[in-house]
Design a protein around this motif. Sequence first.
Motif, PDB file in Angstrom:
ATOM      1  N   LEU A   7       3.069  15.930  -1.055  1.00  0.00           N
ATOM      2  CA  LEU A   7       1.621  15.796  -1.203  1.00  0.00           C
ATOM      3  C   LEU A   7       1.108  16.519  -2.443  1.00  0.00           C
ATOM      4  CD1 LEU A   7       0.625  16.289   2.542  1.00  0.00           C
ATOM      5  CD2 LEU A   7       0.671  14.139   1.258  1.00  0.00           C
ATOM      6  N   LYS A   8       1.777  17.575  -2.843  1.00  0.00           N
ATOM      7  CA  LYS A   8       1.304  18.361  -3.994  1.00  0.00           C
ATOM      8  C   LYS A   8       1.726  17.767  -5.325  1.00  0.00           C
ATOM      9  CE  LYS A   8       1.294  23.045  -5.944  1.00  0.00           C
ATOM     10  NZ  LYS A   8       1.727  24.456  -5.736  1.00  0.00           N
ATOM     11  N   TYR A   9       2.954  17.302  -5.415  1.00  0.00           N
ATOM     12  CA  TYR A   9       3.510  16.951  -6.723  1.00  0.00           C
ATOM     13  C   TYR A   9       3.623  15.444  -6.988  1.00  0.00           C
ATOM     14  CZ  TYR A   9       4.848  21.864  -6.834  1.00  0.00           C
ATOM     15  OH  TYR A   9       4.824  23.237  -6.821  1.00  0.00           O
ATOM     16  N   GLN A  10       3.665  14.644  -5.937  1.00  0.00           N
ATOM     17  CA  GLN A  10       3.829  13.198  -6.136  1.00  0.00           C
ATOM     18  C   GLN A  10       2.490  12.511  -5.912  1.00  0.00           C
ATOM     19  OE1 GLN A  10       7.167  11.442  -4.101  1.00  0.00           O
ATOM     20  NE2 GLN A  10       6.463   9.365  -4.473  1.00  0.00           N
ATOM     21  N   ALA A  11       2.012  11.787  -6.923  1.00  0.00           N
ATOM     22  CA  ALA A  11       0.723  11.113  -6.825  1.00  0.00           C
ATOM     23  C   ALA A  11       0.719  10.143  -5.646  1.00  0.00           C
ATOM     24  CB  ALA A  11       0.420  10.368  -8.125  1.00  0.00           C
ATOM     25  N   GLN A  12      -0.397  10.102  -4.932  1.00  0.00           N
ATOM     26  CA  GLN A  12      -0.513   9.305  -3.713  1.00  0.00           C
ATOM     27  C   GLN A  12      -1.396   8.082  -3.939  1.00  0.00           C
ATOM     28  OE1 GLN A  12       1.309  10.339  -0.982  1.00  0.00           O
ATOM     29  NE2 GLN A  12       2.050  11.840  -2.471  1.00  0.00           N
ATOM     30  N   THR A  13      -1.206   7.082  -3.096  1.00  0.00           N
ATOM     31  CA  THR A  13      -2.020   5.866  -3.175  1.00  0.00           C
ATOM     32  C   THR A  13      -3.136   5.830  -2.136  1.00  0.00           C
ATOM     33  OG1 THR A  13      -0.429   4.742  -1.742  1.00  0.00           O
ATOM     34  CG2 THR A  13      -0.134   4.502  -4.108  1.00  0.00           C
ATOM     35  N   PRO A  25      -5.340   8.485   1.020  1.00  0.00           N
ATOM     36  CA  PRO A  25      -5.528   9.864   1.496  1.00  0.00           C
ATOM     37  C   PRO A  25      -4.588  10.243   2.639  1.00  0.00           C
ATOM     38  CG  PRO A  25      -7.644   8.701   1.355  1.00  0.00           C
ATOM     39  CD  PRO A  25      -6.567   7.671   1.208  1.00  0.00           C
ATOM     40  N   HIS A  26      -4.023   9.219   3.330  1.00  0.00           N
ATOM     41  CA  HIS A  26      -3.237   9.518   4.534  1.00  0.00           C
ATOM     42  C   HIS A  26      -1.934   8.702   4.536  1.00  0.00           C
ATOM     43  CE1 HIS A  26      -6.753  11.637   5.973  1.00  0.00           C
ATOM     44  NE2 HIS A  26      -7.473  10.550   5.791  1.00  0.00           N
ATOM     45  N   PRO A  27      -0.954   9.055   3.703  1.00  0.00           N
ATOM     46  CA  PRO A  27       0.325   8.335   3.720  1.00  0.00           C
ATOM     47  C   PRO A  27       1.066   8.569   5.030  1.00  0.00           C
ATOM     48  CG  PRO A  27       0.474  10.296   2.355  1.00  0.00           C
ATOM     49  CD  PRO A  27      -0.971  10.162   2.727  1.00  0.00           C
ATOM     50  N   LEU A  28       1.945   7.634   5.388  1.00  0.00           N
ATOM     51  CA  LEU A  28       2.711   7.759   6.628  1.00  0.00           C
ATOM     52  C   LEU A  28       3.653   8.958   6.600  1.00  0.00           C
ATOM     53  CD1 LEU A  28       3.497   3.990   7.278  1.00  0.00           C
ATOM     54  CD2 LEU A  28       1.914   5.448   8.548  1.00  0.00           C
ATOM     55  N   ALA A  29       4.154   9.296   5.425  1.00  0.00           N
ATOM     56  CA  ALA A  29       4.887  10.554   5.188  1.00  0.00           C
ATOM     57  C   ALA A  29       6.114  10.749   6.074  1.00  0.00           C
ATOM     58  CB  ALA A  29       3.938  11.747   5.331  1.00  0.00           C
ATOM     59  N   MET A  30       6.840   9.696   6.325  1.00  0.00           N
ATOM     60  CA  MET A  30       8.137   9.845   6.982  1.00  0.00           C
ATOM     61  C   MET A  30       9.133  10.420   5.977  1.00  0.00           C
ATOM     62  SD  MET A  30      10.938   7.045   8.246  1.00  0.00           S
ATOM     63  CE  MET A  30       9.813   6.008   9.164  1.00  0.00           C
ATOM     64  N   GLU A  31       9.873  11.440   6.365  1.00  0.00           N
ATOM     65  CA  GLU A  31      10.901  12.012   5.496  1.00  0.00           C
ATOM     66  C   GLU A  31      12.203  11.248   5.711  1.00  0.00           C
ATOM     67  OE1 GLU A  31      11.317  16.238   5.250  1.00  0.00           O
ATOM     68  OE2 GLU A  31       9.231  16.597   5.840  1.00  0.00           O
ATOM     69  N   VAL A  32      12.590  10.469   4.704  1.00  0.00           N
ATOM     70  CA  VAL A  32      13.726   9.562   4.838  1.00  0.00           C
ATOM     71  C   VAL A  32      15.028  10.292   4.534  1.00  0.00           C
ATOM     72  CG1 VAL A  32      14.782   7.443   3.985  1.00  0.00           C
ATOM     73  CG2 VAL A  32      12.294   7.574   4.257  1.00  0.00           C
TER      74      VAL A  32
END
Length: 393
Positions: free
Chosen positions: A6-12, A14-21
């Motif tokens: 969330l800090k370093y990678q630009a997001q598309t 406000p609330h990405p699914l954010a599963m850690e693959v």
Amino acid sequence: MKSDFLKYQAQTTPHPLAMEVSHANGSYIYDTNNKAYLDFVAGVSATPLGHNHPKVINAIKQQLDKYLHVMVYGEYIQKPAVELAKLLAKNLPSALESTYLVNSGTEAIEGALKLAKRATGRSEIISANNAYHGNTMGSMSVMGYEERKQAFRPLLPDVRFINFNNEDDLELITTKTAGVILETIQGGAGFIEPQNGYLEKVRKRCDAVGALLILDEIQPGVGRTGKLFGFENYNCIPDILVMGKGLGGGMPIGAFTASSKLMNLLQDKPKLGHITTFGGHPVIAASALATLKEITESNLMAQALEKEQLFRKLLVHPLIEDVRGKGLMLAIITPSADITNSVILQCQDNGLILFWLLFEPKAIRITPPLTISNDEIIKGCTIIIDILNKIYK
């Protein structure tokens, strides 16, 4: 990792699914807790053979040992790119014989728009309301959804919009029109198929006024509709065919195909009419070639239609108003955006990956790998129906 994401990678959003693959294989993606998620989305139609398909991985590894990037596009002869373009021509109508390989679907759209203007000497482009063709400035200009465009204006001039499947609007295609660009099946709008010979009628109108027809097959292409490209279902051959997503087998690719007569116009007046550094990258072309071979030499396309019928048989519920689309390009329509959101999020919690469409808030995307098994379809649909039953109560 989430905080760094969330800090370093630009997001598309406000609330990405954010599963850690952690890893992926076949029809499943695994998170860092080793929880398995059945994938009904396939990277938004971009992994038609599923994850880590052995033929695709082997082709990539073999090319890695030979060479990576060696020269800008079109200067050196590189076997993977040549063989890919040749195999496409072999499986397309004779008028679609020359392919320009690029890096993404939206870049292919840009090239197609340029080619239409160069070929006709005209400036007007006609697109459809609720169309989505990518997010670069030219592609956004032919996006038929003002809410997504207004913050980035001014965009390209001389773009007009018609309504998909509205035959009366075809009169807006005139001798001023360079090209008409349409999705063969409207994706972001909710997987809307052409009706009543609509694409044939667009084709005839373009012929009558000397405009070029561009068909965007970035989503429906590469076997997803039971044919290699969706236009084969609707008796309509475009002047320029645009593809991307699934063609790369999980690697980033785009391409546009036309006759040699048309495509040669990009060579002169001016020279370098369309250029790219990494288009036709040998590793990506190798991946695409392996993907295309597997789809054209197997029975996956015929199976896509059989699997569609299984989905339609299983996806019956009071909260399912419609199942739109063709083959393994399907969208569940629920009564409300709230229900759709709840189903997608709860299904992920229960180990099933679903996703949204861009412009239809009531739609649930179902675009699994073409390699998905019947048992996996039954498993995923059971999860969906269970969630809908909980909501319906």
